[in-house]
Design a protein around this motif. Sequence first.
Motif, PDB file in Angstrom:
ATOM      1  N   VAL A  85      16.776   7.355   7.288  1.00 34.82           N
ATOM      2  CA  VAL A  85      15.655   6.593   6.749  1.00 34.82           C
ATOM      3  C   VAL A  85      16.134   5.248   6.205  1.00 34.82           C
ATOM      4  CG1 VAL A  85      14.304   8.654   6.173  1.00 34.82           C
ATOM      5  CG2 VAL A  85      15.877   7.684   4.465  1.00 34.82           C
ATOM      6  N   GLY A  86      15.169   4.408   5.887  1.00 39.70           N
ATOM      7  CA  GLY A  86      15.471   3.109   5.318  1.00 39.70           C
ATOM      8  C   GLY A  86      14.560   2.775   4.153  1.00 39.70           C
ATOM      9  N   VAL A  87      15.026   1.872   3.311  1.00 41.57           N
ATOM     10  CA  VAL A  87      14.227   1.302   2.221  1.00 41.57           C
ATOM     11  C   VAL A  87      14.418  -0.207   2.288  1.00 41.57           C
ATOM     12  CG1 VAL A  87      13.866   1.163  -0.271  1.00 41.57           C
ATOM     13  CG2 VAL A  87      14.518   3.347   0.772  1.00 41.57           C
ATOM     14  N   GLY A  88      13.296  -0.934   2.301  1.00 44.63           N
ATOM     15  CA  GLY A  88      13.348  -2.382   2.389  1.00 44.63           C
ATOM     16  C   GLY A  88      13.172  -3.057   1.044  1.00 44.63           C
ATOM     17  N   CYS A  89      12.379  -4.108   1.018  1.00 48.96           N
ATOM     18  CA  CYS A  89      12.285  -4.977  -0.153  1.00 48.96           C
ATOM     19  C   CYS A  89      11.374  -4.446  -1.255  1.00 48.96           C
ATOM     20  CB  CYS A  89      11.774  -6.350   0.268  1.00 48.96           C
ATOM     21  SG  CYS A  89      12.812  -7.160   1.500  1.00 48.96           S
ATOM     22  N   MET A  90      10.576  -3.421  -0.946  1.00 42.91           N
ATOM     23  CA  MET A  90       9.606  -2.910  -1.928  1.00 42.91           C
ATOM     24  C   MET A  90       9.808  -1.413  -2.148  1.00 42.91           C
ATOM     25  SD  MET A  90       6.078  -4.637  -0.506  1.00 42.91           S
ATOM     26  CE  MET A  90       6.234  -3.912   1.126  1.00 42.91           C
ATOM     27  N   VAL A  91       9.580  -0.968  -3.383  1.00 43.05           N
ATOM     28  CA  VAL A  91       9.596   0.468  -3.669  1.00 43.05           C
ATOM     29  C   VAL A  91       8.281   0.944  -4.290  1.00 43.05           C
ATOM     30  CG1 VAL A  91      12.106   0.683  -3.832  1.00 43.05           C
ATOM     31  CG2 VAL A  91      10.777   0.046  -5.875  1.00 43.05           C
ATOM     32  N   ASP A  92       7.327   0.032  -4.496  1.00 44.00           N
ATOM     33  CA  ASP A  92       6.013   0.437  -4.998  1.00 44.00           C
ATOM     34  C   ASP A  92       5.095  -0.779  -5.027  1.00 44.00           C
ATOM     35  OD1 ASP A  92       4.044   2.137  -5.890  1.00 44.00           O
ATOM     36  OD2 ASP A  92       4.993   2.610  -7.807  1.00 44.00           O
ATOM     37  N   SER A  93       3.809  -0.512  -5.213  1.00 48.09           N
ATOM     38  CA  SER A  93       2.786  -1.543  -5.434  1.00 48.09           C
ATOM     39  C   SER A  93       1.642  -0.845  -6.160  1.00 48.09           C
ATOM     40  CB  SER A  93       2.313  -2.146  -4.107  1.00 48.09           C
ATOM     41  OG  SER A  93       1.603  -1.181  -3.341  1.00 48.09           O
ATOM     42  N   CYS A  94       0.592  -1.588  -6.471  1.00 46.06           N
ATOM     43  CA  CYS A  94      -0.503  -0.953  -7.215  1.00 46.06           C
ATOM     44  C   CYS A  94      -1.253   0.067  -6.366  1.00 46.06           C
ATOM     45  CB  CYS A  94      -1.467  -2.017  -7.759  1.00 46.06           C
ATOM     46  SG  CYS A  94      -2.683  -2.630  -6.562  1.00 46.06           S
ATOM     47  N   ARG A  95      -1.269  -0.137  -5.044  1.00 45.38           N
ATOM     48  CA  ARG A  95      -1.882   0.758  -4.049  1.00 45.38           C
ATOM     49  C   ARG A  95      -3.408   0.779  -4.108  1.00 45.38           C
ATOM     50  NH1 ARG A  95       2.303   5.941  -3.831  1.00 45.38           N
ATOM     51  NH2 ARG A  95       4.017   4.901  -4.918  1.00 45.38           N
ATOM     52  N   GLU A  96      -4.010  -0.057  -4.944  1.00 42.49           N
ATOM     53  CA  GLU A  96      -5.458  -0.030  -5.121  1.00 42.49           C
ATOM     54  C   GLU A  96      -6.156  -1.342  -4.794  1.00 42.49           C
ATOM     55  OE1 GLU A  96      -6.046   1.166  -9.146  1.00 42.49           O
ATOM     56  OE2 GLU A  96      -5.338   3.225  -8.826  1.00 42.49           O
ATOM     57  N   CYS A  97      -5.443  -2.451  -4.824  1.00 43.42           N
ATOM     58  CA  CYS A  97      -6.080  -3.745  -4.588  1.00 43.42           C
ATOM     59  C   CYS A  97      -6.406  -3.915  -3.102  1.00 43.42           C
ATOM     60  CB  CYS A  97      -5.190  -4.883  -5.075  1.00 43.42           C
ATOM     61  SG  CYS A  97      -3.696  -5.129  -4.076  1.00 43.42           S
ATOM     62  N   GLU A  98      -7.117  -4.981  -2.786  1.00 44.10           N
ATOM     63  CA  GLU A  98      -7.526  -5.220  -1.403  1.00 44.10           C
ATOM     64  C   GLU A  98      -6.333  -5.310  -0.460  1.00 44.10           C
ATOM     65  OE1 GLU A  98     -10.252  -8.420   1.162  1.00 44.10           O
ATOM     66  OE2 GLU A  98      -9.844  -8.755  -0.963  1.00 44.10           O
ATOM     67  N   SER A  99      -5.288  -6.026  -0.874  1.00 46.76           N
ATOM     68  CA  SER A  99      -4.116  -6.175  -0.011  1.00 46.76           C
ATOM     69  C   SER A  99      -3.438  -4.830   0.236  1.00 46.76           C
ATOM     70  CB  SER A  99      -3.122  -7.155  -0.635  1.00 46.76           C
ATOM     71  OG  SER A  99      -3.638  -8.469  -0.633  1.00 46.76           O
ATOM     72  N   ARG A 101      -4.773  -1.861   0.079  1.00 47.40           N
ATOM     73  CA  ARG A 101      -5.633  -1.011   0.914  1.00 47.40           C
ATOM     74  C   ARG A 101      -5.565  -1.426   2.379  1.00 47.40           C
ATOM     75  NH1 ARG A 101      -9.442  -1.981  -3.209  1.00 47.40           N
ATOM     76  NH2 ARG A 101     -10.701  -3.240  -1.743  1.00 47.40           N
ATOM     77  N   GLU A 102      -5.249  -2.694   2.637  1.00 48.29           N
ATOM     78  CA  GLU A 102      -5.136  -3.178   4.006  1.00 48.29           C
ATOM     79  C   GLU A 102      -3.725  -3.015   4.566  1.00 48.29           C
ATOM     80  OE1 GLU A 102      -6.583  -7.147   4.335  1.00 48.29           O
ATOM     81  OE2 GLU A 102      -8.557  -6.668   3.506  1.00 48.29           O
ATOM     82  N   GLY A 103      -2.838  -2.371   3.818  1.00 52.17           N
ATOM     83  CA  GLY A 103      -1.473  -2.190   4.283  1.00 52.17           C
ATOM     84  C   GLY A 103      -0.611  -3.428   4.142  1.00 52.17           C
ATOM     85  N   LEU A 104      -1.001  -4.324   3.249  1.00 54.69           N
ATOM     86  CA  LEU A 104      -0.254  -5.551   3.010  1.00 54.69           C
ATOM     87  C   LEU A 104       0.295  -5.534   1.582  1.00 54.69           C
ATOM     88  CD1 LEU A 104      -2.746  -8.009   4.739  1.00 54.69           C
ATOM     89  CD2 LEU A 104      -0.560  -7.202   5.655  1.00 54.69           C
ATOM     90  N   GLU A 105       1.089  -4.519   1.299  1.00 61.68           N
ATOM     91  CA  GLU A 105       1.594  -4.320  -0.063  1.00 61.68           C
ATOM     92  C   GLU A 105       2.411  -5.502  -0.574  1.00 61.68           C
ATOM     93  OE1 GLU A 105       1.484  -0.254   2.041  1.00 61.68           O
ATOM     94  OE2 GLU A 105       2.227  -2.274   2.528  1.00 61.68           O
ATOM     95  N   GLN A 106       2.978  -6.286   0.337  1.00 65.84           N
ATOM     96  CA  GLN A 106       3.772  -7.446  -0.089  1.00 65.84           C
ATOM     97  C   GLN A 106       2.931  -8.492  -0.797  1.00 65.84           C
ATOM     98  OE1 GLN A 106       2.704  -6.883   2.997  1.00 65.84           O
ATOM     99  NE2 GLN A 106       2.915  -8.637   4.363  1.00 65.84           N
ATOM    100  N   TYR A 107       1.608  -8.428  -0.616  1.00 73.02           N
ATOM    101  CA  TYR A 107       0.700  -9.366  -1.289  1.00 73.02           C
ATOM    102  C   TYR A 107      -0.116  -8.667  -2.381  1.00 73.02           C
ATOM    103  CZ  TYR A 107       1.870 -12.031   2.891  1.00 73.02           C
ATOM    104  OH  TYR A 107       2.551 -12.682   3.903  1.00 73.02           O
ATOM    105  N   CYS A 108       0.389  -7.572  -2.897  1.00 75.47           N
ATOM    106  CA  CYS A 108      -0.282  -6.808  -3.954  1.00 75.47           C
ATOM    107  C   CYS A 108      -0.737  -7.728  -5.088  1.00 75.47           C
ATOM    108  CB  CYS A 108       0.674  -5.752  -4.494  1.00 75.47           C
ATOM    109  SG  CYS A 108       0.039  -4.827  -5.905  1.00 75.47           S
TER     110      CYS A 108
END
Length: 352
Positions: A85-99, A101-108
């Motif tokens: 497996v791999g882990v990139g630049c992110m390990v979490d986000s709010c998971r609730e905002c529009e970004s 929800r659209e699978g764009l966690e980098q713009y959380c």
Amino acid sequence: MFTCTGYAATAADRPLAPFTFERRDTGPDDVRIDILFCGVCHSDLHQARNEWGGTTFPCLPGHEIVGHVVETGENVRKFQKGDMVGVGCMVDSCRECESCREGLEQYCEEGFVGTYNGKDRRHGGDITLGGYSRSIVTDQSFVLRMPVHLDPAALAPLLCAGITTWSPLKRWNAGPGKRVGVVGLGGLGHMAVKLARALGAEVALFTTSESKIADGLRLGAHEVILSKDDDAMQKHKNSFDLIIDAVSAKHDINAYLSLLRRDGTLVQVGLPNEPLPVAVSGLLRKRRNFSGSLIGGIAETQEMLDFCGKHNITSDIEMIRMDEIETAYERMLRSDVRYRFVIDMATMPEKI
């Protein structure tokens, strides 16, 4: 909690050195990974030396992580022990905002949680510590499945350099019938060339270095253009659908904007320390677009990894020992790497 070893900077003016710290135990949604390899990104150096400001010390970098799953939480269904497996630049986000929800966690909207130097809001607000270490514990939603038939060390840089260039290539529809330019042949640029070619685009590389012409062609560029040659640049005016600019130093962005055809787009993925002046008239006259792009979401990162697995795409790397990291940083500043350093974590001491 369990004791882990890594390499960290304790201040901006101190070199990275062996460091002992505590990782959280594997929670219900977590995956514990023994790290095999970790790529070295220019961002690691910026953060460790506080060149962007805001670094919290001790700073333990590393966000191009590849390893094996050694433990999973009770709610984990996507991964099992032994998976690569791999882990990139992110390990979490709010998971609730529009970004999110659209699978764009980098713009959380709340800001994603970086793999290092991030505030881990879901786990007490601790500052995250990255992949220059023997192991990491990460929520399963931010863990990625790696292509098992490819060299895992050469896959590590895909988790930053790969996705950073894949995201804009896909967003602006690079593919057959499109002419794509890539500015700069470094860690990001060499992946942009490989991916754009594999997507079916006609690819041109722009470089200031004659010594990189042969490499550019080897990596997949149909043509290599010396950007300091005014005549060569003039020949390509109004001809590109998309340009990916991977240069992180001060440079003349208008020289490349003028190469876009009407409605063409230049996407900046390199991050210069100084502002880049833009001649707005050049945008207006051809309805050109100047945009930016930041890494990629988890779903598109997995899409990129699957694509690379299908097309046998990896990064060109040079392997280093963990205790060679400061030398690697100095070489990186001189652009003396083709094209990404990767740390062999077998060289990390078990105890300090």
